[in-house]
Design a protein around this motif. Structure first.
Motif, PDB file in Angstrom:
ATOM      1  N   PHE A 122       1.241  -0.944  -0.092  1.00 44.75           N
ATOM      2  CA  PHE A 122       0.261  -0.176   0.282  1.00 44.75           C
ATOM      3  C   PHE A 122       0.913   1.196   0.243  1.00 44.75           C
ATOM      4  O   PHE A 122       0.037   2.481  -0.687  1.00 44.75           O
ATOM      5  CB  PHE A 122      -0.792  -0.132   1.412  1.00 44.75           C
ATOM      6  CG  PHE A 122      -1.767   1.288   1.304  1.00 44.75           C
ATOM      7  CD1 PHE A 122      -3.086   1.395   0.411  1.00 44.75           C
ATOM      8  CD2 PHE A 122      -1.454   2.242   2.469  1.00 44.75           C
ATOM      9  CE1 PHE A 122      -4.000   2.199   0.813  1.00 44.75           C
ATOM     10  CE2 PHE A 122      -1.828   3.035   2.533  1.00 44.75           C
ATOM     11  CZ  PHE A 122      -3.010   3.705   1.175  1.00 44.75           C
ATOM     12  N   SER A 123       1.830   0.936   1.019  1.00 44.70           N
ATOM     13  CA  SER A 123       2.784   2.528   0.652  1.00 44.70           C
ATOM     14  C   SER A 123       3.375   2.455  -0.269  1.00 44.70           C
ATOM     15  O   SER A 123       3.336   3.537  -0.873  1.00 44.70           O
ATOM     16  CB  SER A 123       3.497   2.337   2.030  1.00 44.70           C
ATOM     17  OG  SER A 123       3.027   1.807   3.604  1.00 44.70           O
ATOM     18  N   ARG A 124       4.086   1.744  -0.964  1.00 41.61           N
ATOM     19  CA  ARG A 124       4.879   1.571  -2.180  1.00 41.61           C
ATOM     20  C   ARG A 124       3.270   2.583  -3.878  1.00 41.61           C
ATOM     21  O   ARG A 124       4.198   3.099  -4.323  1.00 41.61           O
ATOM     22  CB  ARG A 124       5.136   0.231  -2.655  1.00 41.61           C
ATOM     23  CG  ARG A 124       6.339   0.067  -2.323  1.00 41.61           C
ATOM     24  CD  ARG A 124       7.315  -1.320  -2.829  1.00 41.61           C
ATOM     25  NE  ARG A 124       8.489  -1.236  -2.310  1.00 41.61           N
ATOM     26  CZ  ARG A 124       8.159  -2.474  -1.383  1.00 41.61           C
ATOM     27  NH1 ARG A 124       7.425  -3.257  -1.153  1.00 41.61           N
ATOM     28  NH2 ARG A 124       9.211  -2.706  -1.105  1.00 41.61           N
ATOM     29  N   ALA A 125       2.211   1.607  -3.245  1.00 36.81           N
ATOM     30  CA  ALA A 125       1.845   2.041  -4.398  1.00 36.81           C
ATOM     31  C   ALA A 125       0.912   3.743  -4.157  1.00 36.81           C
ATOM     32  O   ALA A 125       1.356   4.649  -4.991  1.00 36.81           O
ATOM     33  CB  ALA A 125       0.297   1.155  -4.177  1.00 36.81           C
ATOM     34  N   VAL A 126       1.020   4.193  -3.066  1.00 36.24           N
ATOM     35  CA  VAL A 126       0.815   5.845  -2.710  1.00 36.24           C
ATOM     36  C   VAL A 126       2.055   6.683  -2.072  1.00 36.24           C
ATOM     37  O   VAL A 126       1.813   7.427  -4.079  1.00 36.24           O
ATOM     38  CB  VAL A 126       0.642   6.017  -0.792  1.00 36.24           C
ATOM     39  CG1 VAL A 126       0.138   7.529  -0.361  1.00 36.24           C
ATOM     40  CG2 VAL A 126      -1.152   5.203  -0.559  1.00 36.24           C
ATOM     41  N   VAL A 127       3.022   6.006  -2.238  1.00 32.60           N
ATOM     42  CA  VAL A 127       4.120   6.438  -2.634  1.00 32.60           C
ATOM     43  C   VAL A 127       3.696   7.176  -4.155  1.00 32.60           C
ATOM     44  O   VAL A 127       4.413   7.862  -4.655  1.00 32.60           O
ATOM     45  CB  VAL A 127       5.436   6.280  -2.073  1.00 32.60           C
ATOM     46  CG1 VAL A 127       6.564   6.714  -2.897  1.00 32.60           C
ATOM     47  CG2 VAL A 127       5.611   6.616  -0.762  1.00 32.60           C
ATOM     48  N   SER A 128       4.581   6.046  -4.929  1.00 34.83           N
ATOM     49  CA  SER A 128       4.377   5.604  -5.984  1.00 34.83           C
ATOM     50  C   SER A 128       3.848   6.783  -6.759  1.00 34.83           C
ATOM     51  O   SER A 128       3.903   7.656  -7.650  1.00 34.83           O
ATOM     52  CB  SER A 128       4.396   5.059  -7.322  1.00 34.83           C
ATOM     53  OG  SER A 128       4.888   3.956  -6.124  1.00 34.83           O
ATOM     54  N   GLN A 129       2.042   6.934  -6.640  1.00 34.58           N
ATOM     55  CA  GLN A 129       0.898   7.374  -7.311  1.00 34.58           C
ATOM     56  C   GLN A 129       1.473   9.178  -6.575  1.00 34.58           C
ATOM     57  O   GLN A 129       1.625  10.197  -7.354  1.00 34.58           O
ATOM     58  CB  GLN A 129      -0.082   7.523  -6.381  1.00 34.58           C
ATOM     59  CG  GLN A 129      -0.356   6.102  -7.359  1.00 34.58           C
ATOM     60  CD  GLN A 129      -0.930   6.165  -8.876  1.00 34.58           C
ATOM     61  OE1 GLN A 129      -1.717   7.078  -9.715  1.00 34.58           O
ATOM     62  NE2 GLN A 129      -0.030   5.606  -9.110  1.00 34.58           N
ATOM     63  N   ALA A 130       1.577   9.789  -6.058  1.00 36.33           N
ATOM     64  CA  ALA A 130       2.385  10.758  -4.983  1.00 36.33           C
ATOM     65  C   ALA A 130       3.289  11.151  -5.867  1.00 36.33           C
ATOM     66  O   ALA A 130       3.644  12.641  -6.635  1.00 36.33           O
ATOM     67  CB  ALA A 130       2.433  10.554  -3.862  1.00 36.33           C
ATOM     68  N   LEU A 131       4.643  10.625  -6.242  1.00 41.45           N
ATOM     69  CA  LEU A 131       5.779  11.320  -6.803  1.00 41.45           C
ATOM     70  C   LEU A 131       5.633  11.356  -8.164  1.00 41.45           C
ATOM     71  O   LEU A 131       5.941  11.958  -9.215  1.00 41.45           O
ATOM     72  CB  LEU A 131       7.051  10.019  -6.656  1.00 41.45           C
ATOM     73  CG  LEU A 131       7.592  10.407  -5.349  1.00 41.45           C
ATOM     74  CD1 LEU A 131       7.997   9.425  -4.880  1.00 41.45           C
ATOM     75  CD2 LEU A 131       7.490  11.529  -4.646  1.00 41.45           C
ATOM     76  N   CYS A 132       4.457  10.487  -9.104  1.00 45.32           N
ATOM     77  CA  CYS A 132       4.523  10.823 -10.308  1.00 45.32           C
ATOM     78  C   CYS A 132       3.425  11.928 -11.150  1.00 45.32           C
ATOM     79  O   CYS A 132       2.289  12.000 -11.726  1.00 45.32           O
ATOM     80  CB  CYS A 132       4.120   9.931 -11.442  1.00 45.32           C
ATOM     81  SG  CYS A 132       2.402   8.864 -10.565  1.00 45.32           S
ATOM     82  N   GLY A 133       2.391  12.299  -9.405  1.00 40.03           N
ATOM     83  CA  GLY A 133       1.476  13.277  -9.772  1.00 40.03           C
ATOM     84  C   GLY A 133       0.038  12.491 -10.032  1.00 40.03           C
ATOM     85  O   GLY A 133      -0.913  13.830 -10.114  1.00 40.03           O
TER      86      GLY A 133
END
Length: 161
Positions: A122-133
């Motif tokens: 879950f953390s990776r998914a959220v972080v990835s989405q946040a970092l790519c805008g």
């Protein structure tokens, strides 16, 4: 907050330096008001046990009763003449040493703790989405349990993203 509210009541600004020997009248007054509000003298005196092996043995019970730190209780004991200044200083020095040792112990850091608290997938998914805008940083912050938006990239490094 009570200390600062007292400054407002008396119309005097001030910055407390936590010095036990302060001579600034407004600091003495504000400290006394806050102490009496948080740990009333009459109640403290009633609960203090003089027949214990060490004065410090009073602290756990008083901490549970007043819901303040043992540091605050030691200061109150000093102010009410239950302990001497030397005893207070030794206690505070020991508390500071424990704190420093705990900081230097190499325990898990904030991000490592967060990583253990939240599912890594879950953390990776959220972080990835946040970092790519694709997700606002403030939304990611909320989903990640309050990690500050400007620290999400740091958390991403901890996750290996």
């Amino acid at each position: 907050m009570i200390h600062e509210l007292c400054h407002i009541w008396i119309g005097q600004s001030g910055i407390s330096d936590a010095n036990t020997h302060t001579h600034r009248e407004e600091e003495i007054l504000c400290n006394a008001v806050a102490a009496e509000f948080l740990v009333p003298a009459s109640e403290f005196e009633t609960l203090w046990q003089t027949d214990l092996e060490s004065w410090q043995a009073n602290l756990p019970m008083l901490e549970a009763h007043f819901h303040v730190s043992t540091w605050t209780l030691a200061r109150r004991a000093l102010t009410l003449n239950f302990i001497a200044l030397g005893e207070y200083q030794r206690y505070i020095n020991a508390q500071q040493a424990v704190y420093r040792d705990r900081e230097d112990s190499g325990g898990p850091g904030y991000y490592r703790t967060k990583k253990a608290q939240i599912s890594q997938r879950f953390s990776r998914a959220v972080v990835s989405q946040a970092l790519c805008g694709q997700l606002l940083l403030r939304e990611a912050s909320q989903l990640l349990g309050g990690i500050k938006p400007n620290k999400i990239a740091t958390f991403a490094k901890e996750l290996g993203v």
